[in-house]
Design an enzyme around this catalytic site. Structure first.
Site, PDB file in Angstrom:
ATOM      1  CB  VAL A   1      -0.916   0.013   1.237  1.00 34.82           C
ATOM      2  CG1 VAL A   1      -1.737   1.303   1.311  1.00 34.82           C
ATOM      3  CG2 VAL A   1      -1.841  -1.203   1.224  1.00 34.82           C
ATOM      4  CB  CYS A   2       1.067   4.167   0.615  1.00 40.53           C
ATOM      5  SG  CYS A   2       1.403   5.948   0.680  1.00 40.53           S
ATOM      6  CB  THR A   3       5.847   5.013  -0.309  1.00 38.28           C
ATOM      7  OG1 THR A   3       5.677   5.020   1.111  1.00 38.28           O
ATOM      8  CG2 THR A   3       5.381   6.340  -0.876  1.00 38.28           C
TER       9      THR A   3
ATOM     10  CB  THR B   1       3.669   4.144  -5.173  1.00 40.03           C
ATOM     11  OG1 THR B   1       4.112   4.443  -3.848  1.00 40.03           O
ATOM     12  CG2 THR B   1       4.102   5.262  -6.114  1.00 40.03           C
TER      13      THR B   1
END
Lengths: 203, 203
Positions: B96-98, B116
């Site tokens: 998830v995300c970065t 990302t």
């Protein structure tokens, strides 16, 4: 701005962590994770969160948030929590999911419009509250959110009221809240709704 | 079904807790919170989560999820995490995300479509990945989600693939995921987008 997130054994983690991720980003936010005793608490599906201060440490706050649980007795029978809530000096009293039943049991929802998880909505009237089937309900200094994930919508709405729409929208951008739910809740088959209703809350 | 959530100091809590709240409700789910060492880890805005087992405890799993952080070096320079990820036997590798930058740095995204946080999207190509500006990206056994809250959409989508749409929709009902964001991300003023971009990720 002092913000208290109540944590307790058996709570639903996302009820607190969703709004936390929004409200902790408010300018000047000072967040605390409050419970009956310091240390880790287990949540209903396994992850543990850490209580960093106790109810006694906080007679006043700007905002308090009570998360919910599927096990209703954890919010309806927690006399220590109710006593603290009823004496707490706070500008905003808030809850997510069945956390509103704790507000009700503490006598804080009498005559007020409020919401909770859809499967528990009828229980609010036991505490003199007016149940409202909306995702986020404001009544005076009380704000209640519907089930679990509704805490994110609630917190963004509150962030806008407290700090202005540009801050609210900025936080929404920061957490990239541009939801794409794969299913529609409105289209759920009646049998599935009844199955989830019987599992979602346990007296 | 064994599901590992990676936790580390400085991560964004909702990146893990959003998908956890969905995936832990899958029938037969066995969830673990894995890190370099057991015990509490502080997240980027203050809440602490508890690591219950270490990387060494888990050479195999069915699913691993790596959450993100605004401090990119925490995912791009964590060699212990990268070594573990690159040797881990798993059916699903997710982020998830970065968190996807950790997958990239571990050599797991070479030639794959991935996403990302919007403010870090251009960084994926450093690892041979093909950056895709979508909320949830599947490529083979890899699934990556956009920023923070996108983990909920990702997890519900994956739940449907793994256990069928009725289970996915049932979980969505259980967490009452019927989003009503107060703002539109698409309508955000350009100045606000640039302000958030510069704050959302720090090299």
């Amino acid at each position: 701005m002092k913000i208290l997130f109540v944590l307790y054994e058996g709570m639903t983690a996302l009820d607190a962590v969703g709004p936390y991720e929004v409200l902790a980003r408010l300018p000047g936010a000072e967040v605390h994770f409050v419970g009956a005793a310091r240390g880790p608490v287990g949540t209903d599906a396994g992850i543990r969160l850490v209580v960093d201060s106790t109810f006694d440490d906080h007679p006043t706050t700007d905002l308090v948030l009570v998360p919910g649980t599927a096990q209703l007795r954890l919010v309806t029978e927690r006399s220590v929590l109710h006593e603290w809530l009823s004496g707490l000096q706070t500008t905003w009293t808030t809850s997510v999911c069945t956390g509103s039943l704790a507000l009700g049991a503490a006598g804080l929802l009498d005559g007020r419009r409020a919401t909770t998880h859809w499967a528990a909505l009828d229980r609010l009237s036991r505490y003199g509250a007016v149940p409202v089937a909306e995702r986020v309900v404001f009544d005076g200094n009380t704000a209640t959110a519907a089930g679990v994930s509704a805490g994110i919508d609630f917190a963004l709405t509150l962030a806008g009221r407290l700090a202005g729409d540009l801050v609210g929208q900025g936080i929404q951008l920061g957490i990239e809240y541009d939801p794409r739910p794969p299913y529609s809740i409105a289209d759920a088959p009646a049998e599935l709704v009844e199955l989830v209703r019987s599992a979602a809350v346990v007296a």
